[in-house]
Design an enzyme around this catalytic site. Sequence first.
Site, PDB file in Angstrom:
ATOM      1  N   GLY A 275      47.724  30.627  28.921  1.00 56.00           N
ATOM      2  CA  GLY A 275      48.842  30.737  29.406  1.00 56.00           C
ATOM      3  C   GLY A 275      49.283  31.897  30.104  1.00 56.00           C
TER       4      GLY A 275
ATOM      5  N   GLY B 132      49.658  34.920  30.924  1.00 58.00           N
ATOM      6  CA  GLY B 132      49.673  36.302  29.806  1.00 58.00           C
ATOM      7  C   GLY B 132      50.115  37.524  30.579  1.00 58.00           C
TER       8      GLY B 132
ATOM      9  N   LYS C 289      52.669  38.869  39.255  1.00 58.15           N
ATOM     10  CA  LYS C 289      51.379  39.120  38.363  1.00 58.15           C
ATOM     11  C   LYS C 289      51.560  40.779  37.914  1.00 58.15           C
ATOM     12  CE  LYS C 289      46.575  38.491  38.117  1.00 58.15           C
ATOM     13  NZ  LYS C 289      45.331  37.684  38.657  1.00 58.15           N
TER      14      LYS C 289
ATOM     15  N   ASP D  56      48.046  43.391  27.381  1.00 60.43           N
ATOM     16  CA  ASP D  56      49.228  44.126  27.673  1.00 60.43           C
ATOM     17  C   ASP D  56      50.380  43.535  28.887  1.00 60.43           C
ATOM     18  OD1 ASP D  56      47.924  44.546  30.080  1.00 60.43           O
ATOM     19  OD2 ASP D  56      47.789  46.887  29.768  1.00 60.43           O
ATOM     20  N   GLY D  57      49.816  42.344  29.414  1.00 60.82           N
ATOM     21  CA  GLY D  57      50.836  41.785  30.653  1.00 60.82           C
ATOM     22  C   GLY D  57      50.805  42.831  31.975  1.00 60.82           C
TER      23      GLY D  57
ATOM     24  N   ARG E 117      47.624  24.258  36.399  1.00 67.38           N
ATOM     25  CA  ARG E 117      46.236  24.306  36.447  1.00 67.38           C
ATOM     26  C   ARG E 117      45.620  22.939  35.781  1.00 67.38           C
ATOM     27  NH1 ARG E 117      45.971  29.977  36.308  1.00 67.38           N
ATOM     28  NH2 ARG E 117      47.866  30.634  37.261  1.00 67.38           N
TER      29      ARG E 117
ATOM     30  N   ASP F 186      41.403  26.868  33.288  1.00 64.54           N
ATOM     31  CA  ASP F 186      42.562  27.410  33.573  1.00 64.54           C
ATOM     32  C   ASP F 186      42.666  28.039  35.113  1.00 64.54           C
ATOM     33  OD1 ASP F 186      40.714  29.182  32.079  1.00 64.54           O
ATOM     34  OD2 ASP F 186      42.301  30.874  32.477  1.00 64.54           O
TER      35      ASP F 186
ATOM     36  N   ASP G  51      43.871  32.661  41.070  1.00 65.96           N
ATOM     37  CA  ASP G  51      43.428  33.574  40.175  1.00 65.96           C
ATOM     38  C   ASP G  51      42.320  34.242  40.684  1.00 65.96           C
ATOM     39  OD1 ASP G  51      45.522  33.362  38.493  1.00 65.96           O
ATOM     40  OD2 ASP G  51      44.264  32.656  36.741  1.00 65.96           O
TER      41      ASP G  51
HETATM   42  P1  AMP Z   1      41.842  35.142  33.629  1.00 60.39           P
HETATM   43  O1  AMP Z   1      40.468  35.406  33.409  1.00 60.39           O
HETATM   44  O2  AMP Z   1      42.505  36.316  34.632  1.00 60.39           O
HETATM   45  O3  AMP Z   1      42.075  33.841  34.265  1.00 60.39           O
HETATM   46  O4  AMP Z   1      42.727  35.209  32.392  1.00 60.39           O
HETATM   47  C1  AMP Z   1      42.511  34.564  31.327  1.00 60.39           C
HETATM   48  C2  AMP Z   1      43.709  34.595  30.447  1.00 60.39           C
HETATM   49  O5  AMP Z   1      44.016  35.744  29.957  1.00 60.39           O
HETATM   50  C3  AMP Z   1      45.131  34.083  30.999  1.00 60.39           C
HETATM   51  O6  AMP Z   1      45.870  33.376  30.249  1.00 60.39           O
HETATM   52  C4  AMP Z   1      45.503  35.370  31.474  1.00 60.39           C
HETATM   53  O7  AMP Z   1      47.102  35.260  31.636  1.00 60.39           O
HETATM   54  C5  AMP Z   1      45.302  36.452  30.223  1.00 60.39           C
HETATM   55  N1  AMP Z   1      45.208  37.795  30.647  1.00 60.39           N
HETATM   56  C6  AMP Z   1      44.268  38.282  31.475  1.00 60.39           C
HETATM   57  N2  AMP Z   1      44.779  39.642  31.515  1.00 60.39           N
HETATM   58  C7  AMP Z   1      46.006  39.878  30.877  1.00 60.39           C
HETATM   59  C8  AMP Z   1      46.764  41.008  30.465  1.00 60.39           C
HETATM   60  N3  AMP Z   1      46.380  42.339  31.048  1.00 60.39           N
HETATM   61  N4  AMP Z   1      47.590  40.816  29.778  1.00 60.39           N
HETATM   62  C9  AMP Z   1      47.885  39.703  29.538  1.00 60.39           C
HETATM   63  N5  AMP Z   1      47.129  38.775  29.542  1.00 60.39           N
HETATM   64  C10 AMP Z   1      46.158  38.745  30.360  1.00 60.39           C
HETATM   65 MG    MG Z   2      43.759  32.859  34.841  1.00 58.64          MG
END
Ligand code: AMP
Ligand code: MG
Length: 527
Positions: A106, A108, A129, A141-142, A206, A276, A286
């Site tokens: 999701g 995040g 983002k 931490d988002g 996605r 994703d 992404d």
């Molecule tokens: P990614 O590798 O960027 O595609 O991220 C994989 C998952 O981790 C996705 O659901 C992102 O939203 C979540 N995510 C990555 N970095 C963070 C972050 N700093 N805080 C919260 N969720 C994250």
């Molecule tokens: Mg991603």
Amino acid sequence: MSDIPAPHPVFSSHFTVALPGDPETRNFRRQVTGACYSFTKPVNFAQASLVAWSHALGNELGLTPETIGVEKFTAIFSGNLQEPGMQPYALCYGGHQFGHWAGQLGDGRAINLGEITDCKGQHQILQLKGAGPTPYSRTADGLAVLRSSLREFLCSEAMFHLGVPTTRALSLVLTGEKVVRDMFYDGNPQAEPGAIVCRVAPSFVRFGSFEIFTMHQDHAVLRQLVDFTITRDFPHLGKPGTDTYIAWFREVCARTATLMVHWMRVGFVHGVMNTDNMSILGLTIDYGPYGWLENYDPGWTPNTTDAKGRRYRFGQQPQIALWNLLQLANAIYPLINEAAPLEAALADYKTAYEAQWLRMMLNKLGLEHYQNEDEKLIQQLFDAFKLTETDMTVFFRGLMAVDFSSDLQTVPVVLAHAWYESEPAMQAQQSLLAWLQHYQQRLQQESASSEQRFTLMQQNNPLYVLRNYLAQLAIDDAEQGDFSKLVELQEVLKNPYHEQPGREHLAGKRPDWARQRAGCSMLSCSS
Ligand code: AMP
Ligand code: MG
């Protein structure tokens, strides 16, 4: 200044109106079922400041600091201000990460603000983002740091100007707060500047958006999401139904094939092709530990997390896309209940990819008409590249400039520039010279003039790409508050196929010092 305010874009959200949402509206980490999204508010960053924005995209959307004022623009795109019609939400999706089902992922750290219509009549969703945690943030931490946000901001727009399908980036804002990251995962966390990018795309759905409902055996919501996607983003396919589902999957396969050919053409390595991170629209999405190929090496991956298995290496991207499409086929199978049409679409992906790849390589070589032995000619070039590190981008631009009207005795200087070694082994030099002689003979069979060849090559071989070290130099300065390199790159990358006097320093191969430096050769997922 006129007193009449600029017409204001109207925000709406078809996605949240049409699809089931999470009834829980408090913002805490959780597993969400039966819903495509959760309403989530961004954090309020009182000290946010605007660093950069895309003029081209802002004008298309009618949203620029000039039209709505810097203060308001900054407030909206730092998440501090919600305009009428905005009801921010985070998407629920799952995904296969590195070949394994990872469950719920999701948004995040992405929050969708809402939707507007651009000047071409196309709906566009605006997404922040790094604007704070959501129910999908899991243990993180988002937030996002400046270095990764700058990379996403610059690369999205660079890809757009290269003609590669991509999500766009409207703005880059500093939150004014620090974010702690252990960049090398070595127990040395650092406080880094926090930042927010506003991404823009007609849909952020996605492959993993569908997978999660199938994994939960929630076929009702699966169907709702598929029907919504077709109606909203593939309206030319007609009313949703079994045949439309198949036609839709075929189109997703076709778009993905085209995207892969583009990545191979410009030397882009995504780095994390998890399901994703695969856009249903066939967009590059992404931007994380991506990289640009420098010396031609199909085995190269920029992602340190992938250094061992190198699953997402440059040369394997088309096969991984196919594997991801297979996961999407599995996800929508319950709506179709027939494997054959899905298998046929996957087989067509391979054929389409191969045909388009060949056409793309011929374009790079300036060959208008295919001839029988052309695959061999291409393979021989790759074989020559194996013998000494050869910069792909510099090589093809150099090839455009070679005069093939007389016999070649040595490798021309413009091509020797593409070598990373100053004096490669004799075998490497002879191998390239032999290839050039072969290519020269092949050119004689072309009816096109050398001007036509030049134009074809110019349209297909970029001169300026966002080399990893260039992005890193812009990051180094930006972290010190100097955004001039960022702005320079943003300007130059708007016109990647044409020479820009005074910008030669941005078109050369990677300097030696950058070979092993973090951010220039390898990147971690920490962002
Ligand atoms: P990614 O590798 O960027 O595609 O991220 C994989 C998952 O981790 C996705 O659901 C992102 O939203 C979540 N995510 C990555 N970095 C963070 C972050 N700093 N805080 C919260 N969720 C994250
Ligand atoms: Mg991603």
